[in-house]
Design an enzyme around this catalytic site. Structure first.
Site, mmCIF file in Angstrom:
data_model
loop_
_atom_site.group_PDB
_atom_site.id
_atom_site.type_symbol
_atom_site.label_atom_id
_atom_site.label_comp_id
_atom_site.label_asym_id
_atom_site.label_seq_id
_atom_site.Cartn_x
_atom_site.Cartn_y
_atom_site.Cartn_z
ATOM 1 N N GLU A 1 0.107 -1.146 5.613
ATOM 2 C CA GLU A 1 1.141 -0.703 6.552
ATOM 3 C C GLU A 1 0.945 0.764 6.916
ATOM 4 O OE1 GLU A 1 5.215 0.919 7.679
ATOM 5 O OE2 GLU A 1 3.866 1.556 6.110
ATOM 6 N N GLU A 2 0.557 1.559 5.921
ATOM 7 C CA GLU A 2 0.484 3.010 6.134
ATOM 8 C C GLU A 2 -0.632 3.403 7.098
ATOM 9 O OE1 GLU A 2 2.768 4.852 5.217
ATOM 10 O OE2 GLU A 2 3.707 4.016 3.425
ATOM 11 N N ASP A 8 0.832 -1.205 0.000
ATOM 12 C CA ASP A 8 0.000 0.000 0.000
ATOM 13 C C ASP A 8 0.867 1.256 0.000
ATOM 14 O OD1 ASP A 8 0.782 -0.665 2.721
ATOM 15 O OD2 ASP A 8 -0.600 0.887 3.418
ATOM 16 N N ASP A 24 12.169 -1.423 3.455
ATOM 17 C CA ASP A 24 11.302 -0.246 3.460
ATOM 18 C C ASP A 24 12.083 0.969 3.941
ATOM 19 O OD1 ASP A 24 8.995 1.192 3.155
ATOM 20 O OD2 ASP A 24 8.050 0.504 5.006
HETATM 21 ZN ZN LIG Z 1 6.852 2.111 3.986
#
Ligand SMILES: [Zn+2]
Length: 413
Positions: free
Chosen positions: A178-179, A83, A201
């Site tokens: 994740e966001e 995402d 990441d």
């Molecule tokens: Zn990230």
């Protein structure tokens, strides 16, 4: 050998709008994420990763089988999230490759005010001669974290096609949301079956992150007494004023996001829901030492209690909810996980850059769920911004680190 570079993959993945959405209760929170996750399963099958599958919560898991004689090597995992941040448009991302970057300003064509300036961005200034990818000015790029997705996919292809790269079982996971802080919610650590994992990441080449904040969310609720303001003399107690007094008593010269850096923690009021009868103040509490969170919370309780001390008709109460914990508390017990990452970087000519994350990652939660998971660079820059960029050469270095790390774990220590 046919192989698809991280760049080629990246340019395809970013055109899919995968913004997550906090308001949605499904997992993944948005259908765009599912589109990319399904594509990744097909691409994994196409390179021969037979067990790649998407589960009902939108997690892709897959196994690259060990090379001959390496079945006994601990399984290690690589994880990236599909995402992108909902804070910035991700609709119709148009990636632009700026080949052989010459060090001048990069003006994004869809908005002349969107300019990348090497004078303001030392990481960009260091990229001369590399191939830089930006968006077109209207949207984010999605380097966070599709650079990580592309690097893991390119490494998977390399491992599947080259028998000269020895490795134990290599596990891959692509995760949703994740966001919006849900990336670890439905992660099945048991099923994943890895001894440890690495999220891809991070930013600049060499970044190796294994310390994150410990984080709590605190709600302070002031209760006053409301009555008609025309007849309120000696009766009304205004909870808004109590909350305002509390906020002005917070330290002015430290202990806040705007006055701290490095290993310093803070308390941060970020939402007020105000009425005369009842006013709540929400605060983020952050520190690298979990024990220090308790001290900061006690400090907040003391300040708020002092505010109402002279007003017996008012009251205040507190609620503390843990958010995540410093992954180092887990990783300290698994020094090999970090040491092998350092070693892999050195072997491909990269000096590890180790610094604390002033936030959390999915790895913070996964580490406490039994999967020690530090974070590695993937070449992402200007996260969540229209000025996001990645460099193709940095992504290739991330691929090289993954491959080297897989090799390294086959060596006895
Ligand atoms: Zn990230």
């Amino acid at each position: 050998m046919i192989s698809t570079s991280a760049l080629e993959r990246f340019l395809r993945y970013v055109t899919i709008d995968t913004r997550s959405d906090e308001r949605s209760h499904s997992s993944p929170s948005t259908p765009g994420q599912l589109t990319l996750l399904q594509l990744l399963v097909r691409e994994l099958h196409a390179i021969g990763v037979a067990d790649a599958a998407l589960d009902e919560h939108g997690y892709v898991m897959a196994t690259i089988p060990a090379t001959e004689g390496h079945l006994g090597v601990p399984a290690i995992g690589f994880i990236a999230h599909v995402d992108t941040s909902p804070e910035m448009s991700g609709d119709g991302v148009r990636p632009i490759v700026h080949p052989d970057y010459d060090g001048t300003d990069i003006v994004l064509p869809d908005d002349p005010d969107a300019v990348l300036r090497p004078t303001e961005d030392p990481a960009l200034a260091a990229q001369i001669g590399n191939d830089i990818v930006t968006a077109s000015g209207k949207t984010l790029l999605g380097g966070d974290d599709k650079a990580g997705v592309a690097a893991i996919m390119a490494a998977a292809e390399h491992l599947m096609r080259n028998s000269d790269a020895p490795h134990g079982p290599v596990k891959i996971a692509f995760t949703p949301d994740e966001e919006i802080g849900r990336g670890a919610d439905h992660f099945d650590v048991e099923k994943f079956g890895a001894a440890c994992a690495y999220t891809l990441d991070g930013g600049s080449v060499g970044e190796l992150e294994y310390e994150s904040f410990s984080a709590d969310a605190m709600t302070v609720t002031f209760r006053g007494f409301n009555t008609h303001p025309g007849y309120a003399k000696d009766r009304m107690v205004n909870a808004i004023k109590l909350a305002a007094d509390f906020i002005t008593r917070l330290p002015q010269d430290g202990m806040s996001p705007e006055t701290t850096e490095g290993y310093e923690g803070f308390v941060h009021p970020y939402v007020i829901d105000a009425s005369v009868e009842r006013t709540t103040v929400k605060l983020l509490v952050r520190d690298f030492a979990t024990s220090a969170l308790k001290q900061r919370e006690a400090f907040i309780e003391r300040l708020a209690s002092e505010v109402i001390a002279g007003e017996p008709r008012a009251s205040v109460d507190f609620k503390v909810e843990p958010s995540y914990r410093n992954m180092r508390e887990v990783l300290d017990a698994h020094p090999q996980v970090i040491e092998r990452a350092r070693e892999a970087m050195r072997r491909v000519g990269i000096t590890p850059i180790e610094k604390p994350i002033r936030g959390g990652t999915d790895g913070s939660r996964l580490s406490f769920m039994g999967l020690p998971t530090p974070n590695l660079f993937a070449g992402e820059h200007n996260f969540h911004s229209r000025l996001e960029w990645v460099s193709a050469q940095d992504m290739d270095k991330a691929v090289a680190v993954i491959v080297e790390l897989c090799k390294g774990w086959t060596e006895k220590r």
